[in-house]
Design a protein around this motif. Sequence first.
Motif, PDB file in Angstrom:
ATOM      1  N   LEU A 100       0.491  21.055  -5.703  1.00  0.00           N
ATOM      2  CA  LEU A 100       0.351  20.028  -4.958  1.00  0.00           C
ATOM      3  C   LEU A 100       0.734  20.796  -3.138  1.00  0.00           C
ATOM      4  O   LEU A 100       2.659  20.543  -3.431  1.00  0.00           O
ATOM      5  CB  LEU A 100       0.368  18.711  -4.063  1.00  0.00           C
ATOM      6  N   THR A 101      -0.065  21.566  -2.749  1.00  0.00           N
ATOM      7  CA  THR A 101       0.728  21.857  -1.297  1.00  0.00           C
ATOM      8  C   THR A 101       1.306  20.701  -0.092  1.00  0.00           C
ATOM      9  O   THR A 101       0.388  19.413  -0.622  1.00  0.00           O
ATOM     10  CB  THR A 101       0.025  22.912  -0.307  1.00  0.00           C
ATOM     11  N   ASP A 102       2.063  21.127   0.693  1.00  0.00           N
ATOM     12  CA  ASP A 102       1.714  19.583   1.353  1.00  0.00           C
ATOM     13  C   ASP A 102       0.806  19.553   2.330  1.00  0.00           C
ATOM     14  O   ASP A 102       0.767  18.399   2.968  1.00  0.00           O
ATOM     15  CB  ASP A 102       3.204  20.592   3.152  1.00  0.00           C
ATOM     16  N   ASP A 103      -0.210  20.161   2.461  1.00  0.00           N
ATOM     17  CA  ASP A 103      -1.308  20.172   2.898  1.00  0.00           C
ATOM     18  C   ASP A 103      -1.957  18.736   2.232  1.00  0.00           C
ATOM     19  O   ASP A 103      -2.513  18.274   2.799  1.00  0.00           O
ATOM     20  CB  ASP A 103      -2.299  21.097   3.696  1.00  0.00           C
ATOM     21  N   GLU A 104      -1.948  19.498   1.064  1.00  0.00           N
ATOM     22  CA  GLU A 104      -2.511  18.212   0.138  1.00  0.00           C
ATOM     23  C   GLU A 104      -2.227  16.902  -0.387  1.00  0.00           C
ATOM     24  O   GLU A 104      -2.932  16.169   0.067  1.00  0.00           O
ATOM     25  CB  GLU A 104      -2.538  19.327  -1.383  1.00  0.00           C
ATOM     26  N   VAL A 105      -0.973  17.191  -0.291  1.00  0.00           N
ATOM     27  CA  VAL A 105      -0.061  15.978   0.297  1.00  0.00           C
ATOM     28  C   VAL A 105      -0.598  14.978   1.920  1.00  0.00           C
ATOM     29  O   VAL A 105      -0.713  13.468   1.319  1.00  0.00           O
ATOM     30  CB  VAL A 105       1.107  15.833   0.224  1.00  0.00           C
ATOM     31  N   ASP A 106      -0.552  15.620   2.621  1.00  0.00           N
ATOM     32  CA  ASP A 106      -0.685  14.753   3.827  1.00  0.00           C
ATOM     33  C   ASP A 106      -2.647  14.371   3.653  1.00  0.00           C
ATOM     34  O   ASP A 106      -3.070  13.509   3.998  1.00  0.00           O
ATOM     35  CB  ASP A 106      -0.699  15.582   5.331  1.00  0.00           C
ATOM     36  N   ARG A 107      -2.723  15.482   2.643  1.00  0.00           N
ATOM     37  CA  ARG A 107      -4.777  15.219   3.205  1.00  0.00           C
ATOM     38  C   ARG A 107      -4.530  13.288   2.209  1.00  0.00           C
ATOM     39  O   ARG A 107      -5.460  12.700   2.520  1.00  0.00           O
ATOM     40  CB  ARG A 107      -5.457  16.393   2.523  1.00  0.00           C
ATOM     41  N   TYR A 108      -3.738  13.851   0.401  1.00  0.00           N
ATOM     42  CA  TYR A 108      -3.822  12.157   0.143  1.00  0.00           C
ATOM     43  C   TYR A 108      -3.775  10.946   0.779  1.00  0.00           C
ATOM     44  O   TYR A 108      -4.231  10.019   0.649  1.00  0.00           O
ATOM     45  CB  TYR A 108      -2.624  12.423  -1.432  1.00  0.00           C
ATOM     46  N   TYR A 109      -2.212  11.466   1.574  1.00  0.00           N
ATOM     47  CA  TYR A 109      -1.992   9.958   2.321  1.00  0.00           C
ATOM     48  C   TYR A 109      -3.212   9.520   3.551  1.00  0.00           C
ATOM     49  O   TYR A 109      -3.507   9.005   3.459  1.00  0.00           O
ATOM     50  CB  TYR A 109      -0.527   9.882   3.498  1.00  0.00           C
ATOM     51  N   HIS A 131       0.989  -1.342   0.095  1.00  0.00           N
ATOM     52  CA  HIS A 131       0.539  -0.008   0.204  1.00  0.00           C
ATOM     53  C   HIS A 131       1.229   1.714   0.187  1.00  0.00           C
ATOM     54  O   HIS A 131       0.537   1.881  -0.877  1.00  0.00           O
ATOM     55  CB  HIS A 131      -0.628   0.142   1.485  1.00  0.00           C
ATOM     56  N   VAL A 132       1.863   1.154   0.988  1.00  0.00           N
ATOM     57  CA  VAL A 132       2.655   2.636   1.521  1.00  0.00           C
ATOM     58  C   VAL A 132       3.466   2.378   0.329  1.00  0.00           C
ATOM     59  O   VAL A 132       3.465   4.027  -0.564  1.00  0.00           O
ATOM     60  CB  VAL A 132       3.631   2.581   2.161  1.00  0.00           C
ATOM     61  N   THR A 133       4.094   1.723  -0.461  1.00  0.00           N
ATOM     62  CA  THR A 133       4.706   2.493  -1.879  1.00  0.00           C
ATOM     63  C   THR A 133       4.012   2.469  -3.119  1.00  0.00           C
ATOM     64  O   THR A 133       4.618   3.416  -4.412  1.00  0.00           O
ATOM     65  CB  THR A 133       5.795   0.968  -1.987  1.00  0.00           C
ATOM     66  N   GLU A 134       3.377   2.101  -3.209  1.00  0.00           N
ATOM     67  CA  GLU A 134       1.774   1.965  -4.399  1.00  0.00           C
ATOM     68  C   GLU A 134       1.386   3.800  -4.673  1.00  0.00           C
ATOM     69  O   GLU A 134       1.720   4.641  -4.808  1.00  0.00           O
ATOM     70  CB  GLU A 134       0.409   1.419  -3.913  1.00  0.00           C
ATOM     71  N   VAL A 135       0.705   4.699  -3.516  1.00  0.00           N
ATOM     72  CA  VAL A 135       0.887   5.631  -2.562  1.00  0.00           C
ATOM     73  C   VAL A 135       1.355   6.832  -2.912  1.00  0.00           C
ATOM     74  O   VAL A 135       1.575   7.712  -3.771  1.00  0.00           O
ATOM     75  CB  VAL A 135      -0.430   5.753  -1.742  1.00  0.00           C
ATOM     76  N   GLU A 136       3.154   6.035  -2.518  1.00  0.00           N
ATOM     77  CA  GLU A 136       3.868   7.460  -2.540  1.00  0.00           C
ATOM     78  C   GLU A 136       4.562   7.466  -4.235  1.00  0.00           C
ATOM     79  O   GLU A 136       5.016   8.396  -4.524  1.00  0.00           O
ATOM     80  CB  GLU A 136       4.967   6.882  -1.416  1.00  0.00           C
ATOM     81  N   SER A 137       4.303   5.820  -4.281  1.00  0.00           N
ATOM     82  CA  SER A 137       4.900   6.398  -5.998  1.00  0.00           C
ATOM     83  C   SER A 137       3.900   7.210  -6.714  1.00  0.00           C
ATOM     84  O   SER A 137       4.395   7.524  -7.572  1.00  0.00           O
ATOM     85  CB  SER A 137       5.015   4.454  -6.636  1.00  0.00           C
ATOM     86  N   PHE A 138       2.564   6.826  -6.201  1.00  0.00           N
ATOM     87  CA  PHE A 138       1.359   7.966  -7.366  1.00  0.00           C
ATOM     88  C   PHE A 138       1.788   9.469  -7.298  1.00  0.00           C
ATOM     89  O   PHE A 138       1.960  10.377  -7.823  1.00  0.00           O
ATOM     90  CB  PHE A 138       0.222   7.575  -6.522  1.00  0.00           C
ATOM     91  N   LEU A 139       2.444   9.050  -5.179  1.00  0.00           N
ATOM     92  CA  LEU A 139       2.200  10.885  -5.388  1.00  0.00           C
ATOM     93  C   LEU A 139       3.178  11.899  -5.723  1.00  0.00           C
ATOM     94  O   LEU A 139       3.985  12.630  -6.632  1.00  0.00           O
ATOM     95  CB  LEU A 139       2.010  11.012  -3.347  1.00  0.00           C
ATOM     96  N   PRO A 170       0.577   4.648   7.968  1.00  0.00           N
ATOM     97  CA  PRO A 170       1.411   6.480   7.347  1.00  0.00           C
ATOM     98  C   PRO A 170       0.312   7.037   6.467  1.00  0.00           C
ATOM     99  O   PRO A 170      -0.481   6.845   5.170  1.00  0.00           O
ATOM    100  CB  PRO A 170       2.563   5.932   6.617  1.00  0.00           C
ATOM    101  N   GLY A 171      -0.001   7.992   7.436  1.00  0.00           N
ATOM    102  CA  GLY A 171      -1.071   9.453   7.420  1.00  0.00           C
ATOM    103  C   GLY A 171      -0.995  10.268   6.480  1.00  0.00           C
ATOM    104  O   GLY A 171      -1.114  11.383   6.054  1.00  0.00           O
ATOM    105  N   THR A 172      -0.073  10.727   6.898  1.00  0.00           N
ATOM    106  CA  THR A 172       1.449  11.627   6.055  1.00  0.00           C
ATOM    107  C   THR A 172       2.739  11.746   5.685  1.00  0.00           C
ATOM    108  O   THR A 172       3.023  10.733   5.978  1.00  0.00           O
ATOM    109  CB  THR A 172       1.059  12.585   7.356  1.00  0.00           C
ATOM    110  N   ALA A 173       3.435  12.626   4.779  1.00  0.00           N
ATOM    111  CA  ALA A 173       4.380  12.566   3.859  1.00  0.00           C
ATOM    112  C   ALA A 173       5.521  12.254   5.541  1.00  0.00           C
ATOM    113  O   ALA A 173       6.342  11.591   5.293  1.00  0.00           O
ATOM    114  CB  ALA A 173       4.710  13.639   3.449  1.00  0.00           C
ATOM    115  N   ALA A 174       4.993  12.806   6.809  1.00  0.00           N
ATOM    116  CA  ALA A 174       6.602  12.418   7.851  1.00  0.00           C
ATOM    117  C   ALA A 174       6.083  11.290   8.025  1.00  0.00           C
ATOM    118  O   ALA A 174       7.547  10.505   8.152  1.00  0.00           O
ATOM    119  CB  ALA A 174       5.963  13.291   8.274  1.00  0.00           C
ATOM    120  N   GLU A 175       5.219  11.045   8.281  1.00  0.00           N
ATOM    121  CA  GLU A 175       4.689   8.940   9.155  1.00  0.00           C
ATOM    122  C   GLU A 175       5.338   8.314   7.659  1.00  0.00           C
ATOM    123  O   GLU A 175       5.667   6.819   8.253  1.00  0.00           O
ATOM    124  CB  GLU A 175       3.581   8.376   9.063  1.00  0.00           C
ATOM    125  N   VAL A 176       5.660   8.654   6.395  1.00  0.00           N
ATOM    126  CA  VAL A 176       5.616   7.762   5.292  1.00  0.00           C
ATOM    127  C   VAL A 176       6.956   7.467   5.579  1.00  0.00           C
ATOM    128  O   VAL A 176       7.403   6.266   5.208  1.00  0.00           O
ATOM    129  CB  VAL A 176       4.913   8.146   3.706  1.00  0.00           C
TER     130      VAL A 176
END
Length: 286
Positions: free
Chosen positions: A132-141, A114-122, A159-165
């Motif tokens: 995309l703003t940083d807020d939008e990045v975290d919203r996507y996760y 899951h993480v590798t897929e959504v992080e790759s998309f983003l 992981p639900g934020t860029a920092a958590e990823v």
Amino acid sequence: MESDDLGLFGPGSVTWKLHEEPILIVAGLRSLYLQALHPRAMAGVAQNSNYRTDAWGRLVRTATYVGTTVYGTTAEAEAAGSRLRRLHARMTAVDPATGERFRVDEPDLLRWVHVTEVESFLDTARRAGLSLTDDEVDRYYGEQRRAAALVGLDPDSVPGTAAEVATYYGSVRPELRMTREAAETALFLTAPPLPWKLSLPARVGLNLGPPRWAYLGIAGTALALLPAWARRLYGGLGLPTTALSADLTVRTLRLALAAVPRRYREGPMQQAAKERAARLTGTVAG
């Protein structure tokens, strides 16, 4: 009513904004290169999948699943997730290092995919030029935790934020390595058999026509888009210049894809979702 259902995300979501991008075809390939570096996850795929004999069929099925979760109704997305969970529940594999038999739906393995897929998309979309703003990045996760729940994961464990990823990748990296199965899979991903309609006649010999060169370019870009630590595991150099070259290439490719008429870039499910949204919001689908 199903006609009033905008699915798990809807037109105001970052997910819809991101998945408008045709460049995500490169992101999907990037995620597969990344996933192959996890020995246990790779063993699960190699021992259960027919990807070598039906590479393009598997690609279509995966794309259909992602499209259903993003653009389908809630019922369609939940049905797709249920089918996938039932399929995974029947599968086991043997750890090549320990000989232990394990289930492929172990949470740690599902979370990695899951993480590798959504992080790759983003990551791919942003590097291709999607703003995309940083807020939008975290919203996507955060939004994608709904997709994680469909495959059987506890959303709070994802992981639900860029920092958590970033933290998650740091914790998993000691488990990653280049195995024989990973190398064989990466080679296959780089030079798979092309669909017969795109292949040259046998008398030509090596199939190095335009479709093959085009695909090799996409595969090379997907590899170059990997994080520096992943490129090093594949035997490459994690140089900033490699990443810069990948950024320039993927930006150019995004511009080229943007020139393709929308009716060819959007699948039936995406078009149907936009039509439902237009009926409910009074806006014009497009």
